[in-house]
Design an enzyme around this catalytic site. Sequence first.
Site, PDB file in Angstrom:
ATOM      1  N   TRP A 199      -3.503  39.608 -36.390  1.00  0.00           N
ATOM      2  CA  TRP A 199      -3.314  40.237 -35.107  1.00  0.00           C
ATOM      3  C   TRP A 199      -2.041  39.915 -34.199  1.00  0.00           C
ATOM      4  CZ3 TRP A 199      -3.203  37.391 -30.793  1.00  0.00           C
ATOM      5  CH2 TRP A 199      -3.713  35.843 -30.819  1.00  0.00           C
TER       6      TRP A 199
ATOM      7  N   ASP B  34      -3.463  31.021 -40.965  1.00  0.00           N
ATOM      8  CA  ASP B  34      -4.707  30.352 -40.946  1.00  0.00           C
ATOM      9  C   ASP B  34      -5.636  30.803 -42.071  1.00  0.00           C
ATOM     10  OD1 ASP B  34      -7.019  29.228 -40.102  1.00  0.00           O
ATOM     11  OD2 ASP B  34      -7.481  31.099 -38.684  1.00  0.00           O
TER      12      ASP B  34
ATOM     13  N   THR C 191      -6.800  24.491 -38.410  1.00  0.00           N
ATOM     14  CA  THR C 191      -7.381  23.344 -37.580  1.00  0.00           C
ATOM     15  C   THR C 191      -6.770  21.975 -38.060  1.00  0.00           C
ATOM     16  OG1 THR C 191      -9.193  22.288 -36.704  1.00  0.00           O
ATOM     17  CG2 THR C 191      -9.431  23.156 -38.794  1.00  0.00           C
TER      18      THR C 191
ATOM     19  N   TYR D 189     -13.531  33.377 -30.204  1.00  0.00           N
ATOM     20  CA  TYR D 189     -13.079  32.227 -30.226  1.00  0.00           C
ATOM     21  C   TYR D 189     -13.852  31.155 -29.250  1.00  0.00           C
ATOM     22  CZ  TYR D 189      -9.139  33.890 -32.745  1.00  0.00           C
ATOM     23  OH  TYR D 189      -8.245  34.498 -33.619  1.00  0.00           O
TER      24      TYR D 189
ATOM     25  N   ASN E 244      -7.955  37.984 -40.602  1.00  0.00           N
ATOM     26  CA  ASN E 244      -7.328  39.242 -40.014  1.00  0.00           C
ATOM     27  C   ASN E 244      -5.827  38.562 -39.492  1.00  0.00           C
ATOM     28  OD1 ASN E 244     -10.471  39.680 -39.311  1.00  0.00           O
ATOM     29  ND2 ASN E 244      -9.537  41.582 -39.409  1.00  0.00           N
TER      30      ASN E 244
ATOM     31  N   SER F  65      -9.470  32.296 -41.495  1.00  0.00           N
ATOM     32  CA  SER F  65      -9.705  33.508 -40.878  1.00  0.00           C
ATOM     33  C   SER F  65      -8.942  34.607 -42.014  1.00  0.00           C
ATOM     34  CB  SER F  65      -9.411  33.721 -39.542  1.00  0.00           C
ATOM     35  OG  SER F  65      -7.814  33.655 -39.609  1.00  0.00           O
TER      36      SER F  65
ATOM     37  N   ASP G 245      -8.917  24.634 -44.428  1.00  0.00           N
ATOM     38  CA  ASP G 245      -8.570  25.564 -43.219  1.00  0.00           C
ATOM     39  C   ASP G 245      -7.431  24.955 -42.554  1.00  0.00           C
ATOM     40  OD1 ASP G 245      -8.538  26.805 -40.865  1.00  0.00           O
ATOM     41  OD2 ASP G 245     -10.719  26.419 -40.590  1.00  0.00           O
TER      42      ASP G 245
END
Length: 391
Positions: A102, A95, A283, A140, A100, A98, A280
């Site tokens: 995880w 992505d 999406t 989110y 991070n 963003s 992005d």
Amino acid sequence: MRCLLWLFFLWTCCFFWSISGGHLVRIPVQYQASFMASRRQHSAGRSSLLAKYNVPDISPRISGATETLDNRLNLEYAGPVSIGSPGRPFNMLFDTGSANLWVPSAECSEKNLACRRHHRYNSTASRSFVPDGRRFAIAYGTGSLSGRLAQDTVTIGQMVVQNQTFGMAMHEPGSTFIDTNFSGIVGLGFRSIAEEKIKPLFENMCEQHLVDECIFSFYLKRNGSERMGGELLFGGVDATKFSGSLTFVPLTEAGYWQFPLDGVEIGGTLISQNRQAIADTGTSLLAAPPREYLIINSLLRGLPTENNEYLLNCSELDKLPEIVFIIGGRRFGLQPRDYVMQVANDDGTMVCLSAFTLMDAEYWILGDVFIGRYYTAFDAGNRRIGFAPAA
């Protein structure tokens, strides 16, 4: 003389081997063909997109009209990553919106269905695990994903990234991640937008000299019948995946992959000038500022709904105009087959929706609808982004 020629031959082979094998890493990405099949998922994807950019929902609502969303993110492309020693495999969403990394934690609650349906990271099973102690939370559309930070080895292809800080998710909100084809997310944005200002994975790749060039590129397939969704290349670009040359423009700032958008035309009419845009991969939608959003969907003769969608006539898609984004002085067009999404109602009937959604901000979001049509190079080293027609 023969000895010198032989040595030169060996050196040349080793040189090109190192470029093609050691510093360019290809990651196949899979496409979840049915993930955008539902109209509810389309709405949920919009909700999550707005939360991601901390933008309020200004959709007009008809009094008394409500809809329970199937809260699955509108995220389709994922690829393999391993974490720990020995490595635990995860299918991860890459992505650029963003920053991070995880994954679900083995410590998540038995009641957390999204966590239990995916691979989970068990810190006690990894020899290279280093506790961090800090807590993290990421917003989110349906709430905050939360847990604790940790440090471990992350392997992508043949690259081994040492001492990567990432999130161990112990709570995943609502039903957002239950049916996704990915376990977690690899954020490819810049550190300035990362929670706790954690150093992103790609920044560590560059600092640890795991790639020749500090650049990665996406080739995404938009054909939903194909299982393989394309390729993410770390360390450079693949000229066989696009035609012509890449058009590069400088980033406005190193946070999101944000760049100047010269203009937008629809059917030859200029409707927008001198805006900003963000590329992005997280999406599928195209988010437009309020003024341009109304103009585009009006010119497409869309029928507005109470959920801020625009219905289009599926039988007249070939009559819709080309929509052109002007970037770096060059024209990048989208045809109706690119920006119209066919989705299913609860009763199974199919409808056609505009991929353009409303963003209460003065910038555009160009998601996979655009990136699937245009090969995209994310050049972190030179703080620029490039586009070319995908092959």
